[in-house]
Design a protein around this motif. Structure first.
Motif, PDB file in Angstrom:
ATOM      1  N   GLY A  32       6.459  70.260  32.484  1.00 39.36           N
ATOM      2  CA  GLY A  32       5.514  70.579  33.350  1.00 39.36           C
ATOM      3  C   GLY A  32       4.930  68.879  33.727  1.00 39.36           C
ATOM      4  N   LEU A  33       5.072  67.997  32.723  1.00 36.82           N
ATOM      5  CA  LEU A  33       4.878  66.624  33.598  1.00 36.82           C
ATOM      6  C   LEU A  33       6.021  65.851  34.666  1.00 36.82           C
ATOM      7  CD1 LEU A  33       4.750  65.329  29.793  1.00 36.82           C
ATOM      8  CD2 LEU A  33       2.606  66.390  30.692  1.00 36.82           C
ATOM      9  N   ASN A  34       4.980  64.891  35.367  1.00 40.23           N
ATOM     10  CA  ASN A  34       6.148  64.414  36.194  1.00 40.23           C
ATOM     11  C   ASN A  34       6.583  62.693  35.288  1.00 40.23           C
ATOM     12  OD1 ASN A  34       3.797  62.034  36.765  1.00 40.23           O
ATOM     13  ND2 ASN A  34       2.391  63.925  38.230  1.00 40.23           N
ATOM     14  N   PRO A  35       7.236  61.876  36.304  1.00 41.66           N
ATOM     15  CA  PRO A  35       7.680  61.103  36.501  1.00 41.66           C
ATOM     16  C   PRO A  35       6.218  59.209  35.920  1.00 41.66           C
ATOM     17  CG  PRO A  35       8.816  61.517  38.320  1.00 41.66           C
ATOM     18  CD  PRO A  35       7.699  62.787  37.701  1.00 41.66           C
ATOM     19  N   GLU A  36       5.478  59.880  36.376  1.00 41.50           N
ATOM     20  CA  GLU A  36       4.905  58.822  36.304  1.00 41.50           C
ATOM     21  C   GLU A  36       3.803  59.050  34.712  1.00 41.50           C
ATOM     22  OE1 GLU A  36       4.644  60.446  38.621  1.00 41.50           O
ATOM     23  OE2 GLU A  36       5.639  59.201  40.914  1.00 41.50           O
ATOM     24  N   GLN A  37       4.046  59.913  34.430  1.00 44.73           N
ATOM     25  CA  GLN A  37       3.041  60.294  33.315  1.00 44.73           C
ATOM     26  C   GLN A  37       3.954  60.254  31.757  1.00 44.73           C
ATOM     27  OE1 GLN A  37       2.373  64.904  34.405  1.00 44.73           O
ATOM     28  NE2 GLN A  37       0.315  64.325  33.776  1.00 44.73           N
ATOM     29  N   VAL A  38       5.475  60.277  32.257  1.00 43.58           N
ATOM     30  CA  VAL A  38       6.379  60.271  31.221  1.00 43.58           C
ATOM     31  C   VAL A  38       6.313  58.597  31.254  1.00 43.58           C
ATOM     32  CG1 VAL A  38       9.423  60.207  30.691  1.00 43.58           C
ATOM     33  CG2 VAL A  38       7.637  62.002  31.907  1.00 43.58           C
ATOM     34  N   THR A  39       6.208  58.418  32.421  1.00 44.01           N
ATOM     35  CA  THR A  39       6.487  56.467  32.221  1.00 44.01           C
ATOM     36  C   THR A  39       5.616  56.089  31.194  1.00 44.01           C
ATOM     37  OG1 THR A  39       7.947  56.297  34.117  1.00 44.01           O
ATOM     38  CG2 THR A  39       6.343  54.262  33.624  1.00 44.01           C
ATOM     39  N   SER A  40       3.801  56.091  31.479  1.00 43.09           N
ATOM     40  CA  SER A  40       2.597  56.593  30.960  1.00 43.09           C
ATOM     41  C   SER A  40       3.330  56.356  29.615  1.00 43.09           C
ATOM     42  CB  SER A  40       1.631  57.246  32.108  1.00 43.09           C
ATOM     43  OG  SER A  40       1.484  56.504  32.323  1.00 43.09           O
ATOM     44  N   VAL A  57      -1.892  52.393  33.284  1.00 41.83           N
ATOM     45  CA  VAL A  57      -3.830  52.503  33.492  1.00 41.83           C
ATOM     46  C   VAL A  57      -4.097  52.118  35.273  1.00 41.83           C
ATOM     47  CG1 VAL A  57      -5.599  51.991  32.949  1.00 41.83           C
ATOM     48  CG2 VAL A  57      -3.839  52.624  30.815  1.00 41.83           C
ATOM     49  N   VAL A  58      -3.632  51.089  35.383  1.00 40.04           N
ATOM     50  CA  VAL A  58      -3.735  50.462  37.217  1.00 40.04           C
ATOM     51  C   VAL A  58      -2.742  51.326  38.102  1.00 40.04           C
ATOM     52  CG1 VAL A  58      -4.124  48.777  38.834  1.00 40.04           C
ATOM     53  CG2 VAL A  58      -4.563  48.552  35.960  1.00 40.04           C
ATOM     54  N   LEU A  59      -1.999  51.869  37.554  1.00 36.97           N
ATOM     55  CA  LEU A  59      -0.788  52.623  38.480  1.00 36.97           C
ATOM     56  C   LEU A  59      -0.867  53.955  38.875  1.00 36.97           C
ATOM     57  CD1 LEU A  59       2.049  49.659  38.469  1.00 36.97           C
ATOM     58  CD2 LEU A  59       0.558  49.968  40.160  1.00 36.97           C
ATOM     59  N   PHE A  60      -1.332  54.689  38.200  1.00 41.03           N
ATOM     60  CA  PHE A  60      -1.535  56.242  38.236  1.00 41.03           C
ATOM     61  C   PHE A  60      -2.735  56.761  37.157  1.00 41.03           C
ATOM     62  CE2 PHE A  60       3.298  54.805  36.145  1.00 41.03           C
ATOM     63  CZ  PHE A  60       3.638  54.780  38.076  1.00 41.03           C
ATOM     64  N   PRO A  61      -3.983  55.720  37.606  1.00 40.04           N
ATOM     65  CA  PRO A  61      -5.171  56.524  36.866  1.00 40.04           C
ATOM     66  C   PRO A  61      -5.234  57.856  36.939  1.00 40.04           C
ATOM     67  CG  PRO A  61      -5.346  55.598  38.906  1.00 40.04           C
ATOM     68  CD  PRO A  61      -4.409  55.170  38.920  1.00 40.04           C
ATOM     69  N   THR A  62      -4.730  58.967  37.828  1.00 39.97           N
ATOM     70  CA  THR A  62      -4.874  60.132  37.722  1.00 39.97           C
ATOM     71  C   THR A  62      -4.643  60.744  37.078  1.00 39.97           C
ATOM     72  OG1 THR A  62      -3.782  60.512  39.593  1.00 39.97           O
ATOM     73  CG2 THR A  62      -5.961  59.486  40.351  1.00 39.97           C
ATOM     74  N   GLN A  63      -3.364  59.707  36.407  1.00 37.17           N
ATOM     75  CA  GLN A  63      -2.159  60.799  35.872  1.00 37.17           C
ATOM     76  C   GLN A  63      -2.044  61.071  34.666  1.00 37.17           C
ATOM     77  OE1 GLN A  63       0.170  62.794  37.663  1.00 37.17           O
ATOM     78  NE2 GLN A  63      -0.411  61.824  39.671  1.00 37.17           N
ATOM     79  N   LEU A  64      -3.481  60.209  33.856  1.00 31.42           N
ATOM     80  CA  LEU A  64      -3.266  59.863  32.236  1.00 31.42           C
ATOM     81  C   LEU A  64      -4.232  60.999  31.897  1.00 31.42           C
ATOM     82  CD1 LEU A  64      -3.583  56.228  32.391  1.00 31.42           C
ATOM     83  CD2 LEU A  64      -1.275  57.368  32.287  1.00 31.42           C
ATOM     84  N   PRO A  65      -4.939  61.533  32.780  1.00 30.78           N
ATOM     85  CA  PRO A  65      -6.206  62.920  32.502  1.00 30.78           C
ATOM     86  C   PRO A  65      -5.225  63.551  31.124  1.00 30.78           C
ATOM     87  CG  PRO A  65      -7.379  61.714  33.587  1.00 30.78           C
ATOM     88  CD  PRO A  65      -6.265  61.095  33.625  1.00 30.78           C
ATOM     89  N   PRO A  66      -4.372  63.662  31.933  1.00 31.53           N
ATOM     90  CA  PRO A  66      -4.523  65.778  31.413  1.00 31.53           C
ATOM     91  C   PRO A  66      -3.392  65.861  30.779  1.00 31.53           C
ATOM     92  CG  PRO A  66      -3.500  65.169  33.610  1.00 31.53           C
ATOM     93  CD  PRO A  66      -4.457  63.916  33.953  1.00 31.53           C
ATOM     94  N   LEU A  67      -2.782  63.596  30.286  1.00 27.65           N
ATOM     95  CA  LEU A  67      -1.713  63.837  28.641  1.00 27.65           C
ATOM     96  C   LEU A  67      -2.958  64.288  27.639  1.00 27.65           C
ATOM     97  CD1 LEU A  67      -0.405  60.162  29.917  1.00 27.65           C
ATOM     98  CD2 LEU A  67       0.634  62.327  30.211  1.00 27.65           C
ATOM     99  N   LEU A  68      -3.791  64.030  27.238  1.00 28.38           N
ATOM    100  CA  LEU A  68      -4.698  64.358  26.456  1.00 28.38           C
ATOM    101  C   LEU A  68      -5.070  65.657  26.405  1.00 28.38           C
ATOM    102  CD1 LEU A  68      -8.643  62.551  28.077  1.00 28.38           C
ATOM    103  CD2 LEU A  68      -6.612  61.398  25.422  1.00 28.38           C
ATOM    104  N   HIS A  69      -4.132  66.417  26.624  1.00 30.72           N
ATOM    105  CA  HIS A  69      -4.147  67.949  26.296  1.00 30.72           C
ATOM    106  C   HIS A  69      -2.659  68.671  26.322  1.00 30.72           C
ATOM    107  CE1 HIS A  69      -8.121  68.265  27.496  1.00 30.72           C
ATOM    108  NE2 HIS A  69      -7.927  67.815  29.128  1.00 30.72           N
ATOM    109  N   MET A  70      -2.021  67.504  26.217  1.00 29.30           N
ATOM    110  CA  MET A  70       0.133  68.083  25.845  1.00 29.30           C
ATOM    111  C   MET A  70      -0.105  68.530  25.276  1.00 29.30           C
ATOM    112  SD  MET A  70       1.831  64.303  26.912  1.00 29.30           S
ATOM    113  CE  MET A  70       1.549  63.222  25.363  1.00 29.30           C
TER     114      MET A  70
END
Length: 305
Positions: free
Chosen positions: A32-40, A193-206
């Motif tokens: 369920g993760l996307n490329p931006e999240q995986v890169t982060s 963090v600068v480019l994908f700010p909205t993609q990071l919060p969901p990572l706390l619930h992995m």
């Protein structure tokens, strides 16, 4: 084994490790993760891992050289530009364009590092590029998806990575490789963090599975490859290290075939053989006395200045 032989071996190992990113990445996409999240995850995880090692070893975290931060920006830019480019192009065409970077490195090295462009290097580049074309599948017209923006982005990613390699030949002589690896990862993580700010919060619930695979992609496909590539550049120079790094493509293909059950065509198999042939041309020692003399001159040109 001499320093050059060790450099070749290190370059091959980092290519194999980096090749695993595609397989682990696809597993993460499947959760369920996307490329931006995986890169982060890659770069933030790398910061944590290398930071812990540096803390234990009591070594400097960040480089004091401004040139290293320029190198880090090109490293991060290449990763991001390639990620966006393949969204506009087929993966095959994006791969072909991006993996022209060894040729760009070889040409840049002539002017920036005063290296000689030998016949052996040219032959290796031709074999490698031919192999990448066959592996990519772009010879099948139905697979092509052209986009002017995508092509520009892929070219920019290739040039950015080539500049990263060239600068690396200078920076590895001044900083410890772990410090360089942390600096590269920290700059890349900050950009995420600068480019994908909205993609990071969901990572706390992995999930635990996602955390485990995230750790694997950070350690095996980011920290170790970056560290080993810098070590290879230090020993054999950026031109040879970049050529051997092309092994990542056939290894990625073979891993996807073995682990994910993806198709491996005869044309792709032939491309793999051409890439391996290019590495053989690059790494085989000269046989005759005359060739040995030329080889030593070339190695002197490839060595970091």
């Amino acid at each position: 084994m001499g320093s050059t032989g060790v450099g070749y071996l290190i370059a091959v190992v980092q290519a194999i490790l980096y090749a695993g990113m595609g397989v682990i990445g696809k597993f993460l996409y499947g959760t369920g993760l996307n490329p931006e999240q995986v890169t982060s995850i890659r770069f933030i995880g790398a910061v944590v891992i290398v930071g812990a090692v540096l803390l234990v070893r009591r070594k400097p975290f960040l480089s004091r050289s401004p040139l290293v931060y320029v190198q880090a920006l090109f490293f991060a830019a290449s990763a991001y530009l390639y990620l966006v480019a393949v969204d506009h192009l087929t993966a095959g065409l994006g791969t072909v364009i991006f993996y022209t970077y060894p040729a760009i490195v070889a040409l840049m090295a002539v002017f920036a590092l005063r290296e000689r462009l030998t016949a052996r290097t040219v032959a290796a580049l031709v074999l490698a590029m031919a192999g990448i074309v066959l592996i990519s599948g772009i010879l099948a017209p139905q697979e092509l998806r052209l986009s002017a923006l995508g092509i520009v982005l892929a070219v920019a990613a290739s040039v950015a990575f080539a500049i990263y390699m060239i600068i690396g030949q200078k920076t590895v002589a001044k900083d410890e490789q772990l410090t360089l690896t942390f600096t590269m990862s920290a700059v890349s993580a900050l950009l995420c963090v600068v480019l994908f700010p909205t993609q990071l919060p969901p990572l706390l619930h992995m999930t635990p599975l996602q955390w485990g695979m995230g750790f694997a992609i950070a350690l095996l496909c980011t920290v170790l490859p970056v560290f080993l590539l810098l070590a290879a550049i230090k020993r054999i120079g950026s031109t040879k290290a970049s050529l051997i790094s092309i092994l990542e493509t056939p290894f990625s293909l073979l891993l996807a075939f073995a682990v994910l059950g993806e198709t491996l065509t005869g044309m792709q198999g032939a491309g793999c053989l051409l890439v391996v042939a290019s590495i053989v041309v690059t790494t085989l020692p000269a046989r005759s006395g005359k060739e040995k003399g030329k080889g030593k001159e070339a190695e002197a040109g490839d060595a970091p200045s």
